[in-house]
Scaffold this motif. Structure first.
Motif, PDB file in Angstrom:
ATOM      1  N   ARG A 123      68.979  62.629  30.233  1.00  0.00           N
ATOM      2  CA  ARG A 123      68.791  61.223  31.078  1.00  0.00           C
ATOM      3  C   ARG A 123      69.121  60.297  30.000  1.00  0.00           C
ATOM      4  O   ARG A 123      69.691  59.114  30.359  1.00  0.00           O
ATOM      5  N   GLN A 124      68.798  60.486  28.726  1.00  0.00           N
ATOM      6  CA  GLN A 124      69.084  59.579  27.466  1.00  0.00           C
ATOM      7  C   GLN A 124      70.642  58.995  27.479  1.00  0.00           C
ATOM      8  O   GLN A 124      71.166  58.102  27.429  1.00  0.00           O
ATOM      9  N   ASN A 125      71.547  60.255  27.818  1.00  0.00           N
ATOM     10  CA  ASN A 125      72.804  59.866  27.599  1.00  0.00           C
ATOM     11  C   ASN A 125      73.604  60.156  29.043  1.00  0.00           C
ATOM     12  O   ASN A 125      74.834  59.552  29.068  1.00  0.00           O
ATOM     13  N   TYR A 126      73.181  60.510  30.250  1.00  0.00           N
ATOM     14  CA  TYR A 126      73.763  60.672  31.160  1.00  0.00           C
ATOM     15  C   TYR A 126      73.135  60.181  32.570  1.00  0.00           C
ATOM     16  O   TYR A 126      72.088  59.931  32.488  1.00  0.00           O
ATOM     17  N   THR A 127      73.783  59.982  33.656  1.00  0.00           N
ATOM     18  CA  THR A 127      73.394  59.682  34.762  1.00  0.00           C
ATOM     19  C   THR A 127      73.381  60.913  35.671  1.00  0.00           C
ATOM     20  O   THR A 127      74.198  61.609  35.690  1.00  0.00           O
ATOM     21  N   ILE A 128      72.069  61.048  36.405  1.00  0.00           N
ATOM     22  CA  ILE A 128      71.884  62.495  36.922  1.00  0.00           C
ATOM     23  C   ILE A 128      71.541  62.234  38.319  1.00  0.00           C
ATOM     24  O   ILE A 128      70.756  61.568  38.628  1.00  0.00           O
ATOM     25  N   ALA A 129      72.385  63.059  39.225  1.00  0.00           N
ATOM     26  CA  ALA A 129      71.762  63.296  40.611  1.00  0.00           C
ATOM     27  C   ALA A 129      71.417  64.697  40.662  1.00  0.00           C
ATOM     28  O   ALA A 129      72.097  65.670  40.513  1.00  0.00           O
ATOM     29  N   ILE A 130      70.233  64.890  41.331  1.00  0.00           N
ATOM     30  CA  ILE A 130      69.784  66.392  41.502  1.00  0.00           C
ATOM     31  C   ILE A 130      68.992  66.717  42.909  1.00  0.00           C
ATOM     32  O   ILE A 130      68.414  65.822  43.507  1.00  0.00           O
ATOM     33  N   VAL A 131      69.798  67.694  43.572  1.00  0.00           N
ATOM     34  CA  VAL A 131      69.250  68.283  45.003  1.00  0.00           C
ATOM     35  C   VAL A 131      68.360  69.287  44.729  1.00  0.00           C
ATOM     36  O   VAL A 131      68.467  70.002  43.757  1.00  0.00           O
ATOM     37  N   THR A 132      67.198  69.171  45.308  1.00  0.00           N
ATOM     38  CA  THR A 132      66.064  70.030  45.033  1.00  0.00           C
ATOM     39  C   THR A 132      65.381  69.993  46.271  1.00  0.00           C
ATOM     40  O   THR A 132      65.375  69.341  47.205  1.00  0.00           O
ATOM     41  N   HIS A 133      64.844  71.097  46.388  1.00  0.00           N
ATOM     42  CA  HIS A 133      63.727  71.819  47.496  1.00  0.00           C
ATOM     43  C   HIS A 133      62.541  71.606  47.057  1.00  0.00           C
ATOM     44  O   HIS A 133      61.518  71.765  47.987  1.00  0.00           O
ATOM     45  N   SER A 134      62.200  71.678  45.852  1.00  0.00           N
ATOM     46  CA  SER A 134      60.896  71.530  45.364  1.00  0.00           C
ATOM     47  C   SER A 134      60.656  69.953  45.171  1.00  0.00           C
ATOM     48  O   SER A 134      61.021  69.239  44.500  1.00  0.00           O
ATOM     49  N   MET A 135      59.412  69.583  45.839  1.00  0.00           N
ATOM     50  CA  MET A 135      58.938  68.027  45.794  1.00  0.00           C
ATOM     51  C   MET A 135      58.361  67.869  44.472  1.00  0.00           C
ATOM     52  O   MET A 135      58.549  66.761  43.788  1.00  0.00           O
ATOM     53  N   GLN A 136      57.674  68.865  44.139  1.00  0.00           N
ATOM     54  CA  GLN A 136      57.091  68.806  42.632  1.00  0.00           C
ATOM     55  C   GLN A 136      58.130  68.647  41.430  1.00  0.00           C
ATOM     56  O   GLN A 136      58.041  67.591  40.734  1.00  0.00           O
ATOM     57  N   GLN A 137      59.284  69.357  41.758  1.00  0.00           N
ATOM     58  CA  GLN A 137      60.218  69.296  40.772  1.00  0.00           C
ATOM     59  C   GLN A 137      60.894  67.551  40.809  1.00  0.00           C
ATOM     60  O   GLN A 137      60.972  66.950  39.792  1.00  0.00           O
ATOM     61  N   ALA A 138      60.982  67.407  42.029  1.00  0.00           N
ATOM     62  CA  ALA A 138      61.624  65.837  42.162  1.00  0.00           C
ATOM     63  C   ALA A 138      60.625  64.793  41.650  1.00  0.00           C
ATOM     64  O   ALA A 138      61.117  64.036  40.813  1.00  0.00           O
ATOM     65  N   ALA A 139      59.298  65.156  42.008  1.00  0.00           N
ATOM     66  CA  ALA A 139      58.218  64.135  41.284  1.00  0.00           C
ATOM     67  C   ALA A 139      58.485  64.073  39.758  1.00  0.00           C
ATOM     68  O   ALA A 139      57.978  63.028  39.009  1.00  0.00           O
ATOM     69  N   ARG A 140      58.443  65.527  39.336  1.00  0.00           N
ATOM     70  CA  ARG A 140      58.621  65.598  37.864  1.00  0.00           C
ATOM     71  C   ARG A 140      59.886  64.813  37.192  1.00  0.00           C
ATOM     72  O   ARG A 140      59.589  64.262  36.110  1.00  0.00           O
ATOM     73  N   VAL A 141      60.951  64.991  37.534  1.00  0.00           N
ATOM     74  CA  VAL A 141      61.943  65.029  36.798  1.00  0.00           C
ATOM     75  C   VAL A 141      62.917  63.431  37.129  1.00  0.00           C
ATOM     76  O   VAL A 141      63.571  62.956  36.493  1.00  0.00           O
ATOM     77  N   SER A 142      62.512  62.862  38.270  1.00  0.00           N
ATOM     78  CA  SER A 142      63.203  61.822  38.967  1.00  0.00           C
ATOM     79  C   SER A 142      62.702  60.594  38.689  1.00  0.00           C
ATOM     80  O   SER A 142      61.378  60.280  38.723  1.00  0.00           O
ATOM     81  N   GLN A 143      63.512  59.557  38.558  1.00  0.00           N
ATOM     82  CA  GLN A 143      63.056  57.956  38.489  1.00  0.00           C
ATOM     83  C   GLN A 143      62.967  57.500  39.963  1.00  0.00           C
ATOM     84  O   GLN A 143      62.196  56.675  40.307  1.00  0.00           O
ATOM     85  N   ARG A 144      64.036  58.028  40.702  1.00  0.00           N
ATOM     86  CA  ARG A 144      64.093  57.489  42.182  1.00  0.00           C
ATOM     87  C   ARG A 144      64.372  58.668  42.988  1.00  0.00           C
ATOM     88  O   ARG A 144      65.037  59.526  42.484  1.00  0.00           O
ATOM     89  N   THR A 145      63.752  58.534  44.122  1.00  0.00           N
ATOM     90  CA  THR A 145      64.009  59.556  45.195  1.00  0.00           C
ATOM     91  C   THR A 145      64.890  59.115  46.379  1.00  0.00           C
ATOM     92  O   THR A 145      64.318  58.017  47.001  1.00  0.00           O
ATOM     93  N   ALA A 146      65.636  60.018  47.053  1.00  0.00           N
ATOM     94  CA  ALA A 146      66.284  59.470  48.305  1.00  0.00           C
ATOM     95  C   ALA A 146      66.032  60.662  49.220  1.00  0.00           C
ATOM     96  O   ALA A 146      66.189  62.014  48.958  1.00  0.00           O
ATOM     97  N   TYR A 147      65.392  60.306  50.434  1.00  0.00           N
ATOM     98  CA  TYR A 147      65.115  61.400  51.454  1.00  0.00           C
ATOM     99  C   TYR A 147      66.076  61.509  52.503  1.00  0.00           C
ATOM    100  O   TYR A 147      66.311  60.527  53.150  1.00  0.00           O
ATOM    101  N   PHE A 148      66.641  62.704  52.880  1.00  0.00           N
ATOM    102  CA  PHE A 148      67.819  62.883  53.687  1.00  0.00           C
ATOM    103  C   PHE A 148      67.109  63.530  54.904  1.00  0.00           C
ATOM    104  O   PHE A 148      66.331  64.410  54.665  1.00  0.00           O
ATOM    105  N   HIS A 149      67.561  63.204  56.095  1.00  0.00           N
ATOM    106  CA  HIS A 149      67.223  63.925  57.363  1.00  0.00           C
ATOM    107  C   HIS A 149      68.225  63.984  58.351  1.00  0.00           C
ATOM    108  O   HIS A 149      68.740  62.885  58.518  1.00  0.00           O
TER     109      HIS A 149
END
Lengths: 302, 430
Positions: free
Chosen positions: A245-271
């Motif tokens: 994250r220090q050097n790059y901008t990252i978008a990550i798709v994940t099925h694990s909510m814990q993972q999203a909570a651990r790694v991300s600063q912002r979260t987008a929920y799609f339905h």
């Protein structure tokens, strides 16, 4: 069921817009068997826009043939942030991710509409070469997919392709740096010329990440990078994302909510192809504003 | 449920029947394999036994007197090449035979005696004199080839039992042979000439090399045309062609071409290459082009299937790193598909090596006694040589036919071996 009704009512009272048929069907699948399921707004809850946007999407629609997969999604990727895209299977989060480096171009029946920008530059015009775009916006896939070549050649492939190294020693340097950044150097430094496919699943995925960052992209898109890995390998990848994250901008798709909570600063929920809610990760997980988001993150659907 | 058995009971009841069925199926499969294997062994054994005589040749030792009178050369003077070509070496060979059997007087018997040695013996003797001009006027022991009838008689136990009306060799000829054997003048040697010469009307001089070289040139033309064209066509159709009615039509046509009888390709070659473009008849060039047409669909279909089998994840990985479509195709898809492409190509080439019918149409069926030296020389190929020999009346050609089949099979085994090696060499795991 009661809580759902309550929230949906509140959401519905906020903005009322007429629904098209498909949309009401979508709601029905969710709220059935409740017949009087109230309509909900088309608008994304929360703030999809940021001040320093690295990439921005405005009113993006994606169609697979006749079928629409993404409906009017607007979303920003802030510089040096990790944006997590979450949502149930088939909600369009991977499709949206693939719009960001035009990977959908290779699917013949896929059609993308809307405005997509990288540093304010339209990436969907003829002037933007998809090859250049993909060099700037790298991608890590769900299944580790190293080339059936040596570890060295896997990492060196991108730099060779784009002529990033003037000579052999520069190339060696890029390979070593990328592997170090991906946290794989210690494990493979003595066997760089063995097949990349001989590594374990977690190592392969880190090799793929090293291969992606060897091209020095500005943005890295990750499509469920840890879905095929065990918890230990997943933890390694998550630490890696935090560092990257220090050097790059990252978008990550994940099925694990814990993972999203651990790694991300912002979260987008799609339905069902719509962007339901966006916000600071902490806020979304502790205080979701949209009932669909709440249902998903509390485990009631998804 | 009508019966009141428990599930376990009904499963048990069915289980025995299921196992019987499986055993029956396995026995059938094993029977099929063994049947096929037995037929193969019988076929190979039959061909090998029939071919054996062709690998040996009977030689007869003559004491040749290089008679200056018969040859018309003056001793002590250099022999001119032209004179050498017209001199009566046949007479020299005959006379050396007559000298061994002075009791043979009648003209008819003398002719029979002379027929014991190959008609090529005179050329062998001529070449000897050319190499050793000082032998003129001297008597030198020379081993010459026996006639094919002698060879066949001596190598076949069954022939030796029958009356002379049912065999080519007369009784007096057999008696002379026995006399020669007694004197140690008959020897059986390995028939190197079979592997060193081209076709001949005399079985003892006929060899396979002409056909092997012809096949080599023909296949060289075939692979040089069919592989690049087939690969290019497959890559275009698989990776670049837009989905359209035309492309569908081309695809259907390619698939159908693979099933077109090969003689049709021969007719096309005759009409287009020879009659329209005026290419030389009977040449490996035309034969190779016809076989290339025949092999193309096989290669295209195999190459496309191999490229389809390359996992999409590899394509995405390459594109995701910023490879262009063409770079993805040539740096990943084609190399990964190479084992399959090569296998298809070699199967196609093996098919081409064994093909006779289309080559008959372009004139490669001609009787050619020279070993071809270029792509435009008249030539024949192995399967056509087999066809020609199988058609010949001389008994010795039966053995040569079988021997040629063995050679052809040997080349097919070699090619398949090469296919396996190449596949192993290029195979990568992912």
């Amino acid at each position: 069921m009661v809580t759902i009704m309550k929230h949906e009512e509140s959401a519905a009272t906020k903005v009322r817009v007429p629904l098209d048929e498909e949309e009401s069907q979508a709601v029905e699948t969710l709220a059935a068997p409740s017949a009087e399921a109230p309509a909900q707004s088309d608008e994304t809850v929360g703030d999809p826009f940021v001040e320093r946007a690295k990439m921005s999407a405005r009113h993006v629609d994606v169609f697979y043939g006749e079928k629409q997969a993404i409906f009017d999604v607007s979303l920003d990727l802030g510089e040096h942030e990790v944006l997590a895209l979450i949502g149930p299977s088939g909600c369009g989060k991977s499709t949206f991710l693939r719009c960001l480096n035009r990977m959908n171009d290779i699917i013949p029946e896929c059609r993308v509409e809307g405005d997509l920008r990288l540093d304010g530059e339209d990436i969907r015009t003829r002037g933007m070469d998809p090859v250049l775009l993909r060099a700037r916006v790298g991608m890590v896939f769900q299944k580790p997919n190293p080339f059936p070549k040596s570890i060295y050649d896997n990492v060196a492939y991108g730099p060779r392709l784009h002529g990033l190294a003037a000579n052999r020693s520069e190339l060696d340097e890029i390979v070593a740096t990328s592997l170090k950044r991906a946290g794989l150097w210690g494990e493979v430094k003595d066997r760089l010329h063995e097949a990349g496919t001989g590594l374990s699943g977690g190592q392969q995925q880190r090799l793929c990440i090293a291969r992606t960052i060897a091209v020095s992209p500005e943005v890295i898109l990750m499509d469920e990078p840890a879905s095929a890995l065990d918890p230990i390998a997943t933890a390694v990848i998550e630490e890696l994302i935090e560092e990257l994250r220090q050097n790059y901008t990252i978008a990550i798709v994940t099925h694990s909510m814990q993972q999203a909570a651990r790694v991300s600063q912002r979260t987008a929920y799609f339905h069902l192809g719509k962007l339901i809610e966006v916000g600071e990760t902490d806020r979304v997980f502790t205080n979701p504003r949209h009932p669909l988001t709440e249902n998903y993150i509390t485990g009631r659907i998804g | 449920m009508v019966s009141n058995m428990t599930p376990t009971e009904s499963v048990k009841k069915g289980l025995a029947r299921r196992y019987r069925k499986e055993r029956r199926f396995r026995a059938l499969g094993l029977l099929a394999v063994w049947l096929g294997f037995t037929f193969l062994v019988i076929l190979l054994a039959d061909i090998t036994i029939k071919a054996l005589p062709a690998f040996h040749q009977t030689w007869i030792k003559l004491d040749v007197y290089f008679d200056p009178e018969v040859l018309g050369f003056e001793p002590g003077r250099p022999i001119r090449e032209e004179a050498l070509l017209h001199a009566d070496f046949r007479g020299v060979v005959r006379r050396s035979l007559y000298a061994m059997f002075p009791q043979v007087r009648k003209h008819r018997d003398k002719r029979k005696l002379g027929a014991l040695v190959s008609s090529a013996a005179q050329y062998q003797v001529r070449d000897l004199l050319r190499a050793h001009p000082d032998w003129l006027g001297k008597t030198v022991p020379v081993w010459v080839r026996a006639d094919d009838d002698v060879d066949t008689y001596l190598q076949s136990a069954s022939l030796q039992g029958v009356a002379q009306d049912h065999r080519r060799l007369r009784d007096n000829q057999v008696a002379w042979l026995r006399e020669l054997e007694k004197q140690g003048r008959i020897e059986r040697r390995f028939n190197w000439l079979f592997f060193r010469s081209a076709d001949s009307r005399e079985p003892e001089q006929a060899g396979i090399l002409g056909a092997v070289v012809g096949s080599f040139y023909t296949l060289l033309v075939t692979i040089a045309l069919a592989f690049p064209l087939g690969l290019a066509g497959a890559v275009y159709l698989e990776e670049y062609a837009p989905r359209s009615r035309w492309v569908d039509l081309i695809e259907i046509n390619i698939n159908n071409l693979a099933a077109v009888p090969s003689i049709v390709f021969g007719l096309l070659g005759l009409a287009v290459f020879i009659n329209f473009f005026g290419a030389s008849r009977s040449s490996p060039l035309v034969g190779g082009m016809v076989l290339a047409l025949m092999t193309l669909p096989t290669i295209v279909i195999a190459a496309r299937a191999a490229m389809k089998a390359v996992p999409p994840s590899i394509r995405e990985a390459a594109l995701g790193l910023g490879a262009s479509h063409t770079q993805m195709v040539f740096q990943h898809v084609v190399p990964l598909a190479m084992p399959g492409i090569l296998t298809g190509t070699i199967i196609g080439m093996a098919q081409a090596l064994g093909e006779t019918a289309p080559l008959l149409m372009v004139g490669m069926v001609a009787f050619i006694v020279d070993i071809p030296h270029s792509f435009t020389d008249s030539a024949t190929v192995l399967p056509v040589q087999i066809y020609l020999w199988a058609d010949s009346p001389e008994r010795a050609f039966v053995a040569r036919t079988s021997a040629a089949i063995l050679v052809l099979l040997g080349f097919l085994v070699l090619m398949n071996g090469a296919a396996i090696l190449l596949r192993k060499r290029f195979e990568r795991k992912w």
